[in-house]
Design an enzyme around this catalytic site. Structure first.
Site, PDB file in Angstrom:
ATOM      1  N   ASP A 226       0.824  -1.211   0.000  1.00  0.00           N
ATOM      2  CA  ASP A 226       0.000   0.000   0.000  1.00  0.00           C
ATOM      3  C   ASP A 226       0.858   1.261   0.000  1.00  0.00           C
ATOM      4  O   ASP A 226       0.385   2.350   0.362  1.00  0.00           O
ATOM      5  CB  ASP A 226      -0.956   0.003   1.202  1.00  0.00           C
ATOM      6  CG  ASP A 226      -2.121   0.965   1.014  1.00  0.00           C
ATOM      7  OD1 ASP A 226      -2.475   1.245  -0.150  1.00  0.00           O
ATOM      8  OD2 ASP A 226      -2.662   1.455   2.023  1.00  0.00           O
ATOM      9  N   ASP A 264      -3.819  -3.367  -5.457  1.00  0.00           N
ATOM     10  CA  ASP A 264      -3.198  -2.025  -5.500  1.00  0.00           C
ATOM     11  C   ASP A 264      -1.718  -2.039  -5.857  1.00  0.00           C
ATOM     12  O   ASP A 264      -1.146  -0.981  -6.141  1.00  0.00           O
ATOM     13  CB  ASP A 264      -3.361  -1.274  -4.169  1.00  0.00           C
ATOM     14  CG  ASP A 264      -4.806  -0.992  -3.831  1.00  0.00           C
ATOM     15  OD1 ASP A 264      -5.639  -1.010  -4.746  1.00  0.00           O
ATOM     16  OD2 ASP A 264      -5.108  -0.764  -2.646  1.00  0.00           O
ATOM     17  N   ASP A 417     -11.528  -0.112   5.823  1.00  0.00           N
ATOM     18  CA  ASP A 417     -10.428   0.338   4.961  1.00  0.00           C
ATOM     19  C   ASP A 417      -9.334   1.016   5.765  1.00  0.00           C
ATOM     20  O   ASP A 417      -8.241   1.262   5.254  1.00  0.00           O
ATOM     21  CB  ASP A 417     -10.932   1.347   3.923  1.00  0.00           C
ATOM     22  CG  ASP A 417     -11.834   0.722   2.882  1.00  0.00           C
ATOM     23  OD1 ASP A 417     -11.668  -0.472   2.599  1.00  0.00           O
ATOM     24  OD2 ASP A 417     -12.721   1.427   2.361  1.00  0.00           O
TER      25      ASP A 417
END
Length: 444
Positions: A226, A264, A417
């Protein structure tokens, strides 16, 4: 007796010797338990393959269902022929699978997938090995499995929602969370919190195979995960990540699975701070793609961002550098909110963009776990991340539409999240929140 779903062969690893296995004419073939598995020995009287046969009866086959036969075998002499059949156990002996292979003196694995033309409870798996010379074939393992999307996706009994329900059975929100979320199939995520990734992946995939359903797994342990954001973490070094991937893949074994690869990671790749970091990201993505592509029963989908992130040509370029040629599968909208039709359109654009740069026939899946209301808020603004209000559960995991191979709940509904948006206090990324779950159910 073997079951209808999962692994249909009993004692396929021969831990119980030759139990459940039979041999044909005793003057031509004999079976025994050996140090490497089951030893089948043919005599010189077995001139034809069919003269020396052995196998297992009581196999349940359903017409139109896809099966996979896997075996690992070696022979006492080179270039030994072995006929492998999955067929009726009595006349007319009709075969759903009939293959003749050449077995060498080292263990060799064979994998055959077929759609059964038979509907029977008295099927048979058999091996024929007459060579006109004395020869021993050793089977280390034999498996006949059925785990296909036609049979359904696996429901994780230990999802975060299920764990919350076990601890809060009298909570007023429990019935709707149980009925609408916990009983539906979604992905199990594996990352740096997974104590023994090989053992836990093996346990999860084995449970799915035993139920005759396909497990959905998400590999989420990329180095510098991330890019240091809300879901930061992952493997501490590139070398540690490669070792983790090796263990993850080993845990899959030779069983069917859907694997979502590092959400991602590729969409974020060009935002890494240095050229060296970007090059490492693409190298590691290629490593996991190739490792998963070597598993013939695994469908692995690389991260392809979402429709509002990168233009198709740019995302395609990053996918190519990240190894998509190995898997030819991509995942769109993981943990996002874009409506299914928008994600399908983006997927089709990506497929065309990849074909234009030499990677044809790519397939895609869409995360529908939270896209039931799309990604536009009441003010006409696009919402992309961090527990926004007004989102709703999307279509449960199913066969795809609009060009998508599958629609899947990849993000687990109710899992936060991060500490943002409408998340209550103390709900970091990956933590289940009944508040978030109820808001998704109600669309508020």
């Amino acid at each position: 007796m073997a079951g209808t779903y999962g692994d249909l062969i009993v004692n396929g690893n021969f831990a119980d010797g030759t139990t459940f296995w039979w041999a044909g004419d005793a003057t031509k073939v004999a079976i025994a338990s050996g140090p490497g598995g089951l030893d089948a020995t043919a005599t010189t009287d077995a001139v034809n393959l069919s003269d020396a046969s052995f196998g297992q009866d009581g196999i349940v086959l359903r017409k139109g269902v896809r099966y996979t036969l896997t075996l690992t075998a070696r022979a006492s002499q080179a270039d030994t022929r072995l006929r492998v059949q999955v067929a009726l156990g009595a006349a007319p002996w009709t075969a759903a699978l009939d293959k003749t292979v050449t077995v060498g003196m080292a263990d060799t694995s064979f994998v055959y997938t077929f759609v059964s033309s038979l509907d029977t409870t008295t099927g048979q798996v058999s091996f024929q090995m007459g060579q006109a010379t004395p020869v021993t074939i050793t089977l280390a393992q034999v498996r006949l499995t059925t785990s296909t999307v036609r049979e359904g996706f696996y429901v994780d009994p230990d999802s975060n929602a299920a764990k919350w329900l076990a601890l809060n059975p009298t909570d007023g929100r429990a019935p709707k969370i149980r009925n609408v979320i916990a009983r539906r199939p979604s992905a199990r995520w594996f990352g740096d919190w997974t104590a023994n990734v090989q053992a836990e992946v093996d346990r999860y995939v084995a449970a799915a195979a035993a139920s005759g359903t396909v497990p959905i797994l998400t590999a989420y342990n990329m180095h510098w995960r991330d890019n240091g954001g809300e879901s930061h973490g992952g493997a501490l070094t590139p070398e540690a990540y490669k070792a983790w991937v090796d263990q993850f893949v080993a845990g899959l074994g030779d069983r069917p699975a859907i694997v979502i690869v590092e959400p991602d990671s590729l969409a974020q790749a060009e935002h890494l701070p240095t050229p060296e970091a970007r090059a490492t990201r693409y190298e590691l993505s290629s490593y996991v793609a190739q490792a998963l592509a070597a598993k013939p029963l695994v469908k692995a989908y690389l991260d392809a961002g979402n429709a509002a992130w990168l233009k198709p040509a740019q995302m395609a370029a990053q996918l190519v550098k990240g190894g998509v040629a190995a898997t030819r599968r991509i995942a769109i909208g993981v943990a996002g909110f874009d409506a299914t039709d928008i994600s399908c359109q983006y997927g089709q654009q990506l497929v065309m963009a990849l074909a234009a740069v030499g990677v044809p026939d790519v397939r895609f899946v869409i995360d529908t776990s939270r896209n039931g209301n799309g990604a536009m808020d009441d003010h006409g603004q696009h919402v992309a991340y961090c527990n926004p209000a007004g989102r709703r559960l999307g279509v449960p995991s199913s066969i795809g539409i609009g060009g998508a191979e599958h629609l899947l709940w990849i993000k687990n509904p109710g899992d936060s999240d991060g500490q943002c948006g409408i998340a209550p206090d103390n709900t970091p990324a990956g933590t289940f929140s009944p508040h978030l779950a109820e808001r998704l159910i109600d669309g508020t």
